[in-house]
Scaffold this motif. Structure first.
Motif: not given
Length: 597
Positions: A372-377, A389-392, A405-413, A426-427
């Motif tokens: 029943g756990d609800v997972v958002n990414v 990169p975040t998940y809930w 590294v300098l200013e890393p960023e990512a999005t979880v799709e 995750f990807c």
């Protein structure tokens, strides 16, 4: 040795008797001596027996040692890997305990000195997020150790370890097609509730017990009347559902290749099936600067009966939909009134639940675990940071590690579960200040870059799934800039973009297809599934030139003499084991979600 022991015992006993019984008579001493001799004989018999047992034990120990040495030799790589993992795990646990102690003292000092946590809340949230990362790493290490040890078990005792055995439970169904690869009594779970059909008293979860349910062998209680029964892309015994939108017709879904228009003013972003009903989600209206008319919805389709349910939230958008225990869950995000921030959330039966996150956040994928756990990414944007990169899980925020590294960023799709362990995978896509490209990645939860073999520059991953053996399959695209020549000082270049998927980190380019007499071998892959040993990918084909005026003359928006290609939308297509099947050759759009039952 035995003679020496006998003499010693004789001497000891005689001296003891003499000292303690000096007043006794000779007869008494002789009587006692006879008794002692009997005891000595008994002791000697025991010594002989023990000696024989020692020799036997020595031989047994030698045999066991030889067997153990052979086993250790055969498994030395596994032992070394497990030992290293355990050592790292112990170190990580120690770090967690130390960090938790530091955080506890820090909070206590704040309360004592100020009596108010408000001024330091952001610092506290940052430390908590850091601890969540460490804890996730510990859990990942435990999962990896368990998987490593489990791979060298032999579930069916056939002499072949699980990592080499194609049928772990020896029930005749290959692991790749077995919903319960280690349970010889179960092979299928028709309604996806975690209980095998043999034990499940309601295989199709339509609330009608199998004993009195005569509909379609208890598996498909209410087949949708629009299902195509003779489509080239149909998988025997399976139905393929696709959701997206057409530029002309709006929100559209396909069932085994047959098109259904559901939401003309907007898009469909997610689709699933439960209890014979189709559930789809999307948004309706326009995204004008003032947000007029834009809102999210979900639909319940039962044959020809269609119900629409609007979801609360200003300028809300959806990403995916799931049904669990007769509850409908939709993931997405919405905006504040001046559109300066976005807030990720999920809706449960139409009620909105905000995700916990500092600053702005977006949600791009959703699933509901068997418990029943609800997972958002998606991603979150704390102050002075790029995409994190975040998940809930049940609205509680967790962040995934990025390289230092300098200013890393990512999005979880997207997010998927391991079929048996329910571990999350995750990807998404990743970049940093020093990189000139964007790279497709997967998180397990440590970040892994997906290969771009063949000179490809940018890559993106939008959909993910996990095989029974733990392999991670990701779907997306790769592209590169090609310079074909020069017009004076201006380069004559074009962008080549290919639909692709990865197995773990290894790249596979998907082939194109002929549409309306034109070969289209560029495009995007958006989702991926594994079923009956087949790899099924959803996406769209493009690469044709823009002709917005429909005058037969390709658009050249930058006036460089080179027509501009359309890489944004395309003809919907599914690939089954790399064979393309175009769903609509008349209308282009974007298609996001694939569901197979």
């Amino acid at each position: 040795m035995k003679k020496f022991i006998q003499i010693f015992i004789y001497s000891f006993l005689i001296v003891s008797v003499y000292l303690s019984n000096s007043c006794e008579t000779i007869d008494d001493l002789q009587f006692d001596n006879l008794g002692l001799r009997g005891q000595i004989d008994s002791l000697m018999t025991r010594v002989t027996s023990l000696t024989e047992e020692i020799v036997e034990q020595k031989n047994l120990t030698k045999t066991l040692t030889e067997d153990l040495t052979e086993q250790v030799s055969e498994n030395k790589d596994v032992i070394a890997q497990t030992s290293e993992s355990l050592s790292n795990l112990i170190s990580e646990v120690d770090n967690v305990e130390q960090d938790l102690g530091t955080l506890n003292n820090y909070v206590g000092e704040m309360i004592t000195s100020t009596g108010d946590l408000t001024g330091e809340l952001n610092n506290l949230l940052t430390q908590v997020s850091d601890l969540n990362v460490v804890i996730d790493q510990v859990n990942s290490s435990i999962t990896n150790i368990q998987g490593n040890l489990h791979a060298h078990e032999d579930t069916d005792n056939d002499g072949v370890n699980n990592n080499l055995d194609n049928d772990d439970d020896n029930d005749g169904t290959p692991d790749t097609q077995d919903a319960f690869p280690e349970d010889p009594g179960e092979t299928q779970d028709s309604d996806g509730d975690g209980t095998g059909d043999n034990q499940d008293t309601d295989d199709d979860n339509d609330n009608i017990p199998d004993a009195i349910d005569n509909e379609d062998n208890n598996v498909d209680p209410d087949p949708d009347p629009t299902i195509c029964n003779d489509c080239p892309q149909k998988i025997p015994g399976r139905d393929i559902y696709v959701a997206g939108y057409s530029e002309v017709e709006g929100g559209t879904y396909f069932v085994n290749g047959q098109k259904n228009i559901l939401n003309p003013p907007g898009e469909l972003t997610g689709i699933t099936v439960s209890g014979g009903k189709i559930y789809a989600c999307g948004w309706t209206g326009s995204l004008q600067s003032n947000g007029a008319g834009a809102f999210a919805s979900y639909w319940v389709i039962d044959g020809q009966n269609v119900q629409q349910f609007n979801l609360p939230g200003f300028l809300s958008e959806t990403n995916d939909i799931a049904v669990h225990n007769n509850k409908v869950f939709v993931g997405g995000h919405y905006s504040n009134n001046n559109q300066s921030k976005a807030f990720s959330c999920h809706w449960e039966n139409g009620v909105k639940f905000d995700n916990n996150s500092p600053g702005t956040s977006n949600s791009w994928g959703l699933l509901v675990k068997p418990n029943g756990d609800v997972v958002n990414v998606g991603s979150s944007f704390p102050a002075h940071h790029g995409n994190v990169p975040t998940y809930w899980i049940n609205n509680q925020r967790h962040v995934l590690n990025l390289p230092n590294v300098l200013e890393p960023e990512a999005t979880v799709e997207d997010v998927a579960m391991h079929p048996t362990t329910n571990a999350l995978r995750f990807c998404g896509d990743y970049s940093n200040a020093n990189a000139m490209v964007t790279t497709a990645v997967r998180f397990i939860p440590a970040m892994k870059k997906l290969k771009r073999t063949g000179g490809w520059e940018d890559s993106y991953a939008f959909g993910v799934t996990v095989a029974n053996n733990g392999a991670v399959y990701s779907a997306g695209l790769v592209n590169k800039l090609v310079i074909n020549g020069w017009n004076g000082n201006d380069p004559d270049y074009e962008i080549i973009q290919k639909p692709a998927y990865w197995v773990n980190d290894n790249l596979n380019i998907l082939p194109g297809a002929t549409v309306n007499g034109v070969m289209l071998n560029e495009g995007t892959a958006r989702d991926i599934k594994l079923v009956d040993g087949k790899i099924v990918v959803l996406g769209y084909l493009n690469g044709m030139y823009y002709d917005t005026n429909n005058d037969g003359i390709p658009d050249d928006w930058d006036s460089d003499g080179v027509p501009d290609k359309n890489h944004d939308t395309g003809y919907p297509c599914i690939w089954i084991d790399r064979t393309p099947h175009v769903l609509d050759s008349q209308n282009i759009g974007e298609y996001y979600t694939l569901f197979i039952r």
